[in-house]
Design an enzyme around this catalytic site. Sequence first.
Site, mmCIF file in Angstrom:
data_model
loop_
_atom_site.group_PDB
_atom_site.id
_atom_site.type_symbol
_atom_site.label_atom_id
_atom_site.label_comp_id
_atom_site.label_asym_id
_atom_site.label_seq_id
_atom_site.Cartn_x
_atom_site.Cartn_y
_atom_site.Cartn_z
ATOM 1 N N ARG A 127 34.626 42.777 38.072
ATOM 2 C CA ARG A 127 34.561 41.447 37.460
ATOM 3 C C ARG A 127 33.247 40.760 37.808
ATOM 4 O O ARG A 127 32.700 40.007 37.007
ATOM 5 C CB ARG A 127 35.754 40.590 37.923
ATOM 6 C CG ARG A 127 35.752 39.214 37.276
ATOM 7 C CD ARG A 127 37.028 38.440 37.533
ATOM 8 N NE ARG A 127 37.177 38.070 38.924
ATOM 9 C CZ ARG A 127 38.256 37.500 39.434
ATOM 10 N NH1 ARG A 127 39.287 37.245 38.665
ATOM 11 N NH2 ARG A 127 38.325 37.179 40.705
ATOM 12 N N ARG A 133 31.316 35.842 38.816
ATOM 13 C CA ARG A 133 31.939 34.791 39.637
ATOM 14 C C ARG A 133 31.338 34.779 41.028
ATOM 15 O O ARG A 133 31.187 35.826 41.661
ATOM 16 C CB ARG A 133 33.455 35.030 39.713
ATOM 17 C CG ARG A 133 34.234 33.968 38.959
ATOM 18 C CD ARG A 133 35.688 34.260 38.912
ATOM 19 N NE ARG A 133 36.348 34.128 40.216
ATOM 20 C CZ ARG A 133 37.655 34.103 40.369
ATOM 21 N NH1 ARG A 133 38.440 34.206 39.312
ATOM 22 N NH2 ARG A 133 38.201 34.000 41.561
ATOM 23 N N ARG A 144 38.728 36.754 51.264
ATOM 24 C CA ARG A 144 39.862 36.269 50.462
ATOM 25 C C ARG A 144 41.103 37.115 50.740
ATOM 26 O O ARG A 144 42.220 36.598 50.789
ATOM 27 C CB ARG A 144 39.508 36.298 48.971
ATOM 28 C CG ARG A 144 38.558 35.168 48.588
ATOM 29 C CD ARG A 144 37.786 35.456 47.319
ATOM 30 N NE ARG A 144 38.605 35.643 46.155
ATOM 31 C CZ ARG A 144 38.192 36.267 45.044
ATOM 32 N NH1 ARG A 144 36.977 36.779 44.984
ATOM 33 N NH2 ARG A 144 38.991 36.379 44.026
HETATM 34 P P1 B4P Z 1 43.140 38.492 38.555
HETATM 35 O O1 B4P Z 1 44.061 39.114 39.492
HETATM 36 O O2 B4P Z 1 43.694 37.911 37.348
HETATM 37 O O3 B4P Z 1 42.362 37.537 39.503
HETATM 38 P P2 B4P Z 1 42.541 35.968 39.618
HETATM 39 O O4 B4P Z 1 43.682 35.426 38.856
HETATM 40 O O5 B4P Z 1 41.227 35.434 39.292
HETATM 41 O O6 B4P Z 1 42.949 35.735 41.119
HETATM 42 P P3 B4P Z 1 42.058 35.297 42.310
HETATM 43 O O7 B4P Z 1 43.011 35.212 43.451
HETATM 44 O O8 B4P Z 1 40.895 36.193 42.452
HETATM 45 O O9 B4P Z 1 41.407 33.901 41.941
HETATM 46 P P4 B4P Z 1 41.977 32.444 41.662
HETATM 47 O O10 B4P Z 1 41.265 32.012 40.443
HETATM 48 O O11 B4P Z 1 43.453 32.364 41.640
HETATM 49 O O12 B4P Z 1 42.039 39.493 37.933
HETATM 50 C C1 B4P Z 1 41.071 40.165 38.703
HETATM 51 C C2 B4P Z 1 40.280 41.178 37.854
HETATM 52 O O13 B4P Z 1 41.073 42.354 37.674
HETATM 53 C C3 B4P Z 1 39.902 40.708 36.451
HETATM 54 O O14 B4P Z 1 38.574 41.080 36.200
HETATM 55 C C4 B4P Z 1 40.839 41.453 35.533
HETATM 56 O O15 B4P Z 1 40.244 41.752 34.287
HETATM 57 C C5 B4P Z 1 41.104 42.723 36.299
HETATM 58 N N1 B4P Z 1 42.427 43.275 36.040
HETATM 59 C C6 B4P Z 1 43.588 42.585 35.923
HETATM 60 N N2 B4P Z 1 44.609 43.410 35.698
HETATM 61 C C7 B4P Z 1 44.101 44.697 35.699
HETATM 62 C C8 B4P Z 1 44.657 46.009 35.529
HETATM 63 N N3 B4P Z 1 45.979 46.187 35.327
HETATM 64 N N4 B4P Z 1 43.823 47.066 35.610
HETATM 65 C C9 B4P Z 1 42.508 46.900 35.828
HETATM 66 N N5 B4P Z 1 41.906 45.690 35.964
HETATM 67 C C10 B4P Z 1 42.703 44.601 35.916
HETATM 68 O O16 B4P Z 1 41.465 31.630 42.944
HETATM 69 C C11 B4P Z 1 40.087 31.512 43.247
HETATM 70 C C12 B4P Z 1 39.877 30.594 44.443
HETATM 71 O O17 B4P Z 1 40.353 29.248 44.145
HETATM 72 C C13 B4P Z 1 40.622 30.956 45.736
HETATM 73 O O18 B4P Z 1 39.941 31.945 46.481
HETATM 74 C C14 B4P Z 1 40.643 29.562 46.453
HETATM 75 O O19 B4P Z 1 39.410 29.256 47.049
HETATM 76 C C15 B4P Z 1 40.878 28.603 45.309
HETATM 77 N N6 B4P Z 1 42.311 28.323 45.108
HETATM 78 C C16 B4P Z 1 43.025 28.644 43.991
HETATM 79 N N7 B4P Z 1 44.314 28.262 44.144
HETATM 80 C C17 B4P Z 1 44.409 27.703 45.379
HETATM 81 C C18 B4P Z 1 45.494 27.136 46.117
HETATM 82 N N8 B4P Z 1 46.749 27.091 45.618
HETATM 83 N N9 B4P Z 1 45.247 26.642 47.358
HETATM 84 C C19 B4P Z 1 44.007 26.667 47.863
HETATM 85 N N10 B4P Z 1 42.946 27.201 47.236
HETATM 86 C C20 B4P Z 1 43.135 27.714 45.989
#
Ligand code: B4P
Length: 191
Positions: A127, A133, A144
């Site tokens: 990604r 990102r 993380r």
């Molecule tokens: P995803 O797993 O969808 O990653 P994400 O939703 O972005 O989760 P993440 O935990 O990283 O970030 P978030 O925005 O929630 O996808 C990852 C990649 O894998 C993508 O490129 C996708 O295409 C690929 N993929 C998915 N499925 C696949 C498959 N089956 N096969 C192959 N590839 C695949 O959080 C970001 C930051 O925000 C956190 O670190 C924190 O700082 C903050 N944050 C968010 N929520 C918070 C909370 N509740 N409390 C405190 N901080 C928070």
Amino acid sequence: MRLILMGPPGAGKGTQARYVADHFGVPAISTGDIFRANVSQGTPLGVEAKRYMDAGEYVPDEVTNLMVRNRIDEDDAAPGFLLDGYPRTLAQVTELDGMIEFTGHRLDAVVVLTVDSEELVQRLLQRAQTDGRADDTEDVIRRRQEIYLEQTEPLIGVYRERGILVEVDGMGEVDDVTARIFAALDEIPQS
Ligand code: B4P
């Protein structure tokens, strides 16, 4: 339907959230997406959140809780919602319980996506190349993962004890994972 989608960074939460939310006709609420939108607009919330996100740390609970409370209060979330990436700490679990209780509803299910840790790192490094990102560098990804294990993984036990935990294998093709989630959730009575 009131759902939580959980899993380590890169498990596919954001990827699956929109399909699951569409399936149940509820909004997908991603705390990560809301933070990133604020970062790109340069709002005070975005300026504060960016410091934590770029380091792979969690944004403080007070900030995150208030943001979710305001979002859940919006009209489109009245029939239900899917939370993607919230709660991530025990304090957020308690806060969310209060928010849902206040509406007179209950949490229907907590879906946890399970994926091998090396596959997680590979997905996020991939990604980094496509989306650029700021928090998808190898060091930050490892941080993380650590924070997830320390602060978020214990939540799985909390929801398991409540009898609403649904564990889904997140390995393999995106469509296959979606089908597994639907199969597991379609058996659950909606509130
Ligand atoms: P995803 O797993 O969808 O990653 P994400 O939703 O972005 O989760 P993440 O935990 O990283 O970030 P978030 O925005 O929630 O996808 C990852 C990649 O894998 C993508 O490129 C996708 O295409 C690929 N993929 C998915 N499925 C696949 C498959 N089956 N096969 C192959 N590839 C695949 O959080 C970001 C930051 O925000 C956190 O670190 C924190 O700082 C903050 N944050 C968010 N929520 C918070 C909370 N509740 N409390 C405190 N901080 C928070």
